[in-house]
Design an enzyme around this catalytic site. Structure first.
Site, PDB file in Angstrom:
ATOM      1  N   PHE A   1     -11.349  -7.246  14.097  1.00 29.02           N
ATOM      2  CA  PHE A   1     -10.250  -7.846  12.952  1.00 29.02           C
ATOM      3  C   PHE A   1      -9.999  -6.764  11.954  1.00 29.02           C
ATOM      4  O   PHE A   1     -10.879  -6.278  11.276  1.00 29.02           O
ATOM      5  CB  PHE A   1     -10.742  -9.067  12.090  1.00 29.02           C
ATOM      6  CG  PHE A   1      -9.539  -9.590  11.154  1.00 29.02           C
ATOM      7  CD1 PHE A   1      -8.411 -10.304  11.691  1.00 29.02           C
ATOM      8  CD2 PHE A   1      -9.997  -9.568   9.955  1.00 29.02           C
ATOM      9  CE1 PHE A   1      -7.597 -10.451  10.643  1.00 29.02           C
ATOM     10  CE2 PHE A   1      -9.047 -10.159   9.129  1.00 29.02           C
ATOM     11  CZ  PHE A   1      -7.881 -10.576   9.318  1.00 29.02           C
ATOM     12  N   GLN A   2      -8.609  -6.325  11.830  1.00 32.70           N
ATOM     13  CA  GLN A   2      -8.068  -5.458  10.771  1.00 32.70           C
ATOM     14  C   GLN A   2      -8.951  -3.967  11.019  1.00 32.70           C
ATOM     15  O   GLN A   2      -9.192  -3.334  10.166  1.00 32.70           O
ATOM     16  CB  GLN A   2      -8.371  -6.008   9.397  1.00 32.70           C
ATOM     17  CG  GLN A   2      -7.393  -6.944   8.974  1.00 32.70           C
ATOM     18  CD  GLN A   2      -7.282  -6.982   7.603  1.00 32.70           C
ATOM     19  OE1 GLN A   2      -8.144  -6.812   6.683  1.00 32.70           O
ATOM     20  NE2 GLN A   2      -6.024  -7.618   7.006  1.00 32.70           N
TER      21      GLN A   2
ATOM     22  N   LYS B   1     -17.651  -0.665   5.957  1.00 31.93           N
ATOM     23  CA  LYS B   1     -17.900  -1.771   4.981  1.00 31.93           C
ATOM     24  C   LYS B   1     -19.405  -1.740   4.809  1.00 31.93           C
ATOM     25  O   LYS B   1     -20.058  -1.885   3.811  1.00 31.93           O
ATOM     26  CB  LYS B   1     -17.504  -3.259   5.401  1.00 31.93           C
ATOM     27  CG  LYS B   1     -17.785  -4.215   4.285  1.00 31.93           C
ATOM     28  CD  LYS B   1     -16.785  -5.663   4.767  1.00 31.93           C
ATOM     29  CE  LYS B   1     -17.010  -6.634   3.409  1.00 31.93           C
ATOM     30  NZ  LYS B   1     -16.333  -7.892   3.678  1.00 31.93           N
TER      31      LYS B   1
ATOM     32  N   MET C   1      24.314   9.164   1.846  1.00 28.24           N
ATOM     33  CA  MET C   1      24.256  10.445   2.543  1.00 28.24           C
ATOM     34  C   MET C   1      24.464  10.250   4.235  1.00 28.24           C
ATOM     35  O   MET C   1      25.059  11.226   4.558  1.00 28.24           O
ATOM     36  CB  MET C   1      22.889  11.141   2.516  1.00 28.24           C
ATOM     37  CG  MET C   1      22.798  12.430   2.788  1.00 28.24           C
ATOM     38  SD  MET C   1      23.872  13.430   1.818  1.00 28.24           S
ATOM     39  CE  MET C   1      22.940  13.850   0.478  1.00 28.24           C
TER      40      MET C   1
ATOM     41  N   GLU D   1       0.933  -1.177  -0.165  1.00 28.41           N
ATOM     42  CA  GLU D   1       0.011  -0.152  -0.031  1.00 28.41           C
ATOM     43  C   GLU D   1       0.829   1.229  -0.068  1.00 28.41           C
ATOM     44  O   GLU D   1       0.514   2.289  -0.477  1.00 28.41           O
ATOM     45  CB  GLU D   1      -0.865   0.069   1.067  1.00 28.41           C
ATOM     46  CG  GLU D   1      -2.070  -1.044   1.187  1.00 28.41           C
ATOM     47  CD  GLU D   1      -1.798  -2.523   1.611  1.00 28.41           C
ATOM     48  OE1 GLU D   1      -2.475  -3.338   1.730  1.00 28.41           O
ATOM     49  OE2 GLU D   1      -0.407  -2.340   2.071  1.00 28.41           O
TER      50      GLU D   1
END
Length: 587
Positions: A115-116, A165, A484, A53
């Site tokens: 969940f999630q 949802k 760097m 993502e």
């Protein structure tokens, strides 16, 4: 309003289409499956399946910065949303317009540690311009249209819309964008005429003026950049640009002094230190530009043109704020200058240009290229630029020394061709950003200038490149170090290279082959041109692994806590101990 109710997922798709979206970068999961089902049943939107993502947001950033449009991201709840946080923060710091749609557990489960589940609006509040949690399907279309308005209006930035949802399954009414107006967010776009007139007087009276342009010019659009360029030429004053502003004024223009800031050009930084009037346009006086604030451009008056009122007087006190969109302000300044036809101190201006020419003569980008068995990174980028300049390439970068060398050695004559992570300095940005740029410009040359450490942070997006047959070219400057980090350890920490050397790297040629791309490794300067030309003619994606001098440092450099006139021009210069604004030694 729609004739009959439709499900929330269909409302999302219809809103995106009505907003002119043509591509969405995303990754599915349980909470957003209704949207993916709606995507499956239509042909107006293209979906690009990334491999993580974070890569989706960077791809949307690349798409947005190379087109001037809003980039769109679709991710699921919980880890899908949290993986997007780095990209959202990057977009916020660099003012990139992105709308990120995140899935969420059903409304009745919010707060139950389902969940999630994650508190997406809470997590993303500090790293977005605005965010929404939609709990009523009848608010959904309005919120989505508002999200696009907020993302692209004023100072652009990322907006999150969190979608439970059950809202996606529920039936609701659709309203089009023409039926939605934000109740309170109305950025001021047109400048105050009195302040425009005052600015004209200050610019005409200046003996040593300097224009300092930033990413806000690019965000304002092609016309803003064209007006800015015309005004700089009319005033006949030198101009410098920030890392994010490169391309806003053609690099080939004699008024352009190069990039300003920590690894900017000597003449650019010295002009910023010695000018008597600074005209800042779409730039925010960040610390990488100003150096030590107490010593920043000590003898100058300052005009600050910006659409974001919170940026004015935030870091540097200015004498004249000009609030408004860069395009509108530059248009007003052009009109006022032409009407007034003011006379400047020609003798003083000529003396100012002579001083600048003396600084230019220092040739601050010089390097030792005498060895024939070792590729200097500067030489690699010089050759890449020379062999690609006629092809009008789009350049993305990762973050580190290679990024600064790319900014120094590539010359951009137009905006929207330079995509890099400025404010956040996000390693792993370049490859997924190149995905977004290549999707937006399928027939163009897109090159990710990378370091071997940074590209590994999102190397999984080579799989996305393979799936969509994107001919992205990855040009790796490989010194086996986090360059760097190593440079700072050498200059400021006594050469104690703590965990900056990568002892185990993949064979990038074999890695390219594993992803269906072409790969080549180059170790000698006399092999470089042939390898670059081969890369350019290859229709597939390419990873070109260029082995460069491990010990090379990026100069010029303003050490942390130093002033513009305390630059290091090369290895012979010694870094002073960086100090804070209060004069305390920091290292």
């Amino acid at each position: 309003m729609s004739a009959e109710p439709i499900c929330g997922a269909d409302i999302v798709i219809k809103a995106l289409v009505d907003q002119g979206v043509d591509v969405v970068f995303g990754y599915p999961g349980g909470a957003v499956l209704p949207i993916y089902d709606s995507l499956f049943k239509q042909n107006a939107l293209r979906h690009i399946l990334v491999r993580q993502e974070g890569g989706a947001v960077h791809a949307a950033e690349g798409y947005a910065r190379s087109t001037g449009k809003v980039g769109v991201v679709l991710v699921t709840s919980g880890p899908g949303a949290t993986n997007a946080v780095t990209g959202l923060t990057d977009a916020l710091m660099d003012s990139v317009p992105v709308v990120c749609l995140t899935g969420q557990v059903p409304t009745h489960l919010i707060g139950n540690d389902a969940f999630q589940e994650a508190d997406t609006t809470g997590i993303t509040r500090p790293c977005t311009k605005h965010n929404y949690l939609v709990k009523d399907v009848n608010d959904l279309a309005r919120v989505l249209h508002e999200a696009f308005y907020v993302a692209k209006s004023g100072r652009p930035g990322p907006v999150v819309v969190d979608l439970p949802k059950d809202v996606l399954f529920a039936l609701g009414n659709y309203v089009g964008p023409q039926q939605v107006a934000h109740k309170s967010y109305r950025p001021q776009t047109k400048p105050d005429p009195a302040r425009v007139a005052e600015a004209i007087e200050m610019i005409a009276a200046a003996k040593r003026p300097l224009f300092y342009g930033g990413g806000g010019l690019v965000n304002s659009g092609l016309e803003a950049c064209a007006r800015f360029t015309e005004f700089v030429r009319l005033v006949d004053a030198p101009c410098t640009l920030t890392l994010m502003g490169l391309g806003a004024l053609p690099a080939s223009d004699p008024h352009f002094l190069g990039m300003v800031g920590m690894h900017g050009m000597y003449e650019s930084n010295m002009a910023m230190h010695d000018c008597d009037l600074m005209i800042a346009v779409g730039s925010r006086f960040d610390d990488r530009v100003t150096g030590r604030l107490s010593a920043f451009s000590p003898g100058s008056k300052k005009i600050h043109i910006d659409i974001d009122p919170s940026s004015i007087n935030k870091n540097v006190r200015v004498d004249l704020p000009l609030l408004g969109d860069c395009n509108e302000v530059m248009g007003a300044l052009l009109q006022a200058w032409k009407k007034a036809a003011p006379h400047s101190d020609t003798k003083a201006r000529h003396a100012w240009w002579r001083k600048i020419d003396a600084w230019r003569a220092r040739n601050c980008l010089r390097y030792d290229g005498s060895r024939r068995d070792l590729i200097k990174p500067q030489y690699a980028l010089e050759r890449l630029y020379a062999l690609t300049r006629e092809r009008d390439p789009f350049i993305t970068t990762e973050v580190g020394q290679h990024q600064m060398w790319a900014a120094q050695f590539f010359k951009f004559d137009k905006p929207y061709h330079w995509m890099t992570s400025g404010g956040l300095g996000t390693m792993g940005y370049g490859l997924p950003a190149a995905v977004g740029v290549q999707v937006a410009h399928p027939d163009s040359l897109v090159i990710d200038i990378a370091g071997e450490a940074s590209i590994l942070m999102n190397i999984q997006e080579m799989s996305t490149i393979a799936q969509y047959r994107l001919p992205v070219k990855a040009f790796i400057l490989n010194n086996q170090y986090m360059g760097m980090v190593r440079q700072w350890q050498e200059l400021l920490h006594g050469g104690r290279y703590s965990e900056s050397y990568t002892a185990a790297l993949p064979d990038f040629v074999k890695l390219a082959d594993a992803f269906g791309a072409a790969g080549r490794r180059v170790e000698r300067p006399d092999e470089l041109d042939d390898a670059i030309l081969q890369m350019l003619e290859e229709p597939r994606a390419v990873i070109l692994d260029v082995v460069v001098d491990q010990a090379e440092n990026c100069f010029p450099m303003i050490p942390s806590g130093a002033a513009h006139n305390e630059m290091l021009l090369g290895p012979a210069d010694k870094a002073q101990q960086p100090v804070s604004e209060e004069g305390m030694v920091l290292v």
